[in-house]
Design a protein around this motif. Sequence first.
Motif, PDB file in Angstrom:
ATOM      1  N   VAL A 241       1.096  -1.063  -0.110  1.00 43.93           N
ATOM      2  CA  VAL A 241       0.059   0.123  -0.156  1.00 43.93           C
ATOM      3  C   VAL A 241       0.770   1.376   0.054  1.00 43.93           C
ATOM      4  O   VAL A 241       0.556   2.058  -0.832  1.00 43.93           O
ATOM      5  CB  VAL A 241      -1.006   0.050   1.322  1.00 43.93           C
ATOM      6  N   MET A 242       1.715   1.208   0.872  1.00 38.04           N
ATOM      7  CA  MET A 242       2.469   2.547   0.971  1.00 38.04           C
ATOM      8  C   MET A 242       3.476   2.919  -0.186  1.00 38.04           C
ATOM      9  O   MET A 242       3.487   3.846  -0.534  1.00 38.04           O
ATOM     10  CB  MET A 242       3.607   2.472   2.355  1.00 38.04           C
ATOM     11  N   LYS A 243       4.159   1.771  -0.655  1.00 37.92           N
ATOM     12  CA  LYS A 243       4.861   2.001  -1.807  1.00 37.92           C
ATOM     13  C   LYS A 243       4.056   2.784  -3.080  1.00 37.92           C
ATOM     14  O   LYS A 243       4.407   3.492  -3.797  1.00 37.92           O
ATOM     15  CB  LYS A 243       5.505   0.589  -2.513  1.00 37.92           C
ATOM     16  N   HIS A 244       3.052   1.928  -3.131  1.00 31.25           N
ATOM     17  CA  HIS A 244       2.033   2.240  -4.348  1.00 31.25           C
ATOM     18  C   HIS A 244       1.537   3.722  -4.084  1.00 31.25           C
ATOM     19  O   HIS A 244       1.410   4.519  -4.956  1.00 31.25           O
ATOM     20  CB  HIS A 244       1.136   1.475  -4.346  1.00 31.25           C
ATOM     21  N   LEU A 245       0.980   4.031  -2.929  1.00 29.05           N
ATOM     22  CA  LEU A 245       0.659   5.283  -2.451  1.00 29.05           C
ATOM     23  C   LEU A 245       1.471   6.441  -2.692  1.00 29.05           C
ATOM     24  O   LEU A 245       1.464   7.436  -3.558  1.00 29.05           O
ATOM     25  CB  LEU A 245       0.205   5.339  -1.078  1.00 29.05           C
ATOM     26  N   ILE A 246       2.817   6.189  -2.259  1.00 28.38           N
ATOM     27  CA  ILE A 246       4.073   7.068  -2.488  1.00 28.38           C
ATOM     28  C   ILE A 246       4.329   7.670  -3.780  1.00 28.38           C
ATOM     29  O   ILE A 246       4.418   8.680  -4.336  1.00 28.38           O
ATOM     30  CB  ILE A 246       5.218   6.801  -1.333  1.00 28.38           C
ATOM     31  N   TRP A 248       2.243   6.756  -6.404  1.00 30.18           N
ATOM     32  CA  TRP A 248       1.446   7.416  -7.155  1.00 30.18           C
ATOM     33  C   TRP A 248       1.190   9.136  -6.987  1.00 30.18           C
ATOM     34  O   TRP A 248       1.067   9.946  -7.734  1.00 30.18           O
ATOM     35  CB  TRP A 248       0.048   6.823  -6.453  1.00 30.18           C
ATOM     36  N   LEU A 249       1.332   9.512  -5.424  1.00 27.71           N
ATOM     37  CA  LEU A 249       1.079  10.683  -5.058  1.00 27.71           C
ATOM     38  C   LEU A 249       2.419  11.629  -5.677  1.00 27.71           C
ATOM     39  O   LEU A 249       2.352  12.693  -6.192  1.00 27.71           O
ATOM     40  CB  LEU A 249       1.061  10.778  -3.697  1.00 27.71           C
ATOM     41  N   THR A 250       3.357  11.028  -5.704  1.00 30.10           N
ATOM     42  CA  THR A 250       4.772  11.670  -6.187  1.00 30.10           C
ATOM     43  C   THR A 250       4.468  11.914  -7.626  1.00 30.10           C
ATOM     44  O   THR A 250       4.715  13.254  -8.124  1.00 30.10           O
ATOM     45  CB  THR A 250       6.018  10.916  -6.109  1.00 30.10           C
ATOM     46  N   GLY A 286       7.244   2.302   5.286  1.00 26.75           N
ATOM     47  CA  GLY A 286       5.859   2.508   5.761  1.00 26.75           C
ATOM     48  C   GLY A 286       5.876   2.720   7.142  1.00 26.75           C
ATOM     49  O   GLY A 286       4.900   3.432   7.734  1.00 26.75           O
TER      50      GLY A 286
END
Length: 287
Positions: A241-246, A248-250, A286
Amino acid sequence: MPAIFALFLSDITLTRKNWWWSTQEALEKETPGATVVPVILSSDKTQVTLFRNKSAYPVYLTIGNLPKEIRRKPSQQGQILLAYLPTTKLEHITNKAARRRTVSNLFHACVSHLVAPLKRAGIEGIVLQSGDGIQRRCHPILAAYVGDYPEQMLVTCGYYGNCPVCMTKRDRLGEYPCRAAFRDFGQAVNAAKQIGKDEWVESCSNANIRPVQHPFWEDLPYTDIFRSITPDILHQLYQGVMKHLIAWLTKVIGADEMDARVRRLPANHGMRHFHKGITTLSRVSGA
Ligand SMILES: [Zn+2]
């Protein structure tokens, strides 16, 4: 069995209540006055240990009756080293499919040996004394197997890419909420038991499992191996989740804005403050 004796000397707390109650109920019908001892196994292939020229990885045992705070701290000795499993890649088997099958069979043969005492103890119970001196007839039952995704698929005999718990299709793993039915443990056991007959491979395929010779869970009382799989927190939550979120947001706001916002976060007790931002870090877990 001595491992379970040692661990039982502490208080009883309830976790995974549903599993616990339904198992308690099932046992109560068969043999009133039973105490369930949920056995939790975990293995970690990344912790390889070398013995002279042989390498092996550890399997730990703990029980659900221990409070979580003790169970998770190595210093409190809530986890007992149960065994080392071989890490052999069986490179002398040149056929890839045959090699993979043999690795699975070897794993299940080893774990079968480890859990063999649970077959009788789960049904008949063993007398254990808790810290307060009270003796109970306890039924140790395999309740959870903690491992990363590859190990989950090794344990459940599922095909790589599928869900270890439910019957959802490969391409629908991202759907939420998941409407797929749970994997049918009874069907999986029946399929595994067809070994030696012509129907074996087909029954396993119908049960959506690989044809593994005698999976270690085939004779374990009150165990449902598919329900005993726990989420892989490191890979599925922190990294997944965290890797994907970061990432994506970046991409959405840009690295400069991302770092500026992280820098702007107020300092807080127990939380690391990344004064240079986070986009230059090579790995973000994360936690
Ligand atoms: Zn699922």
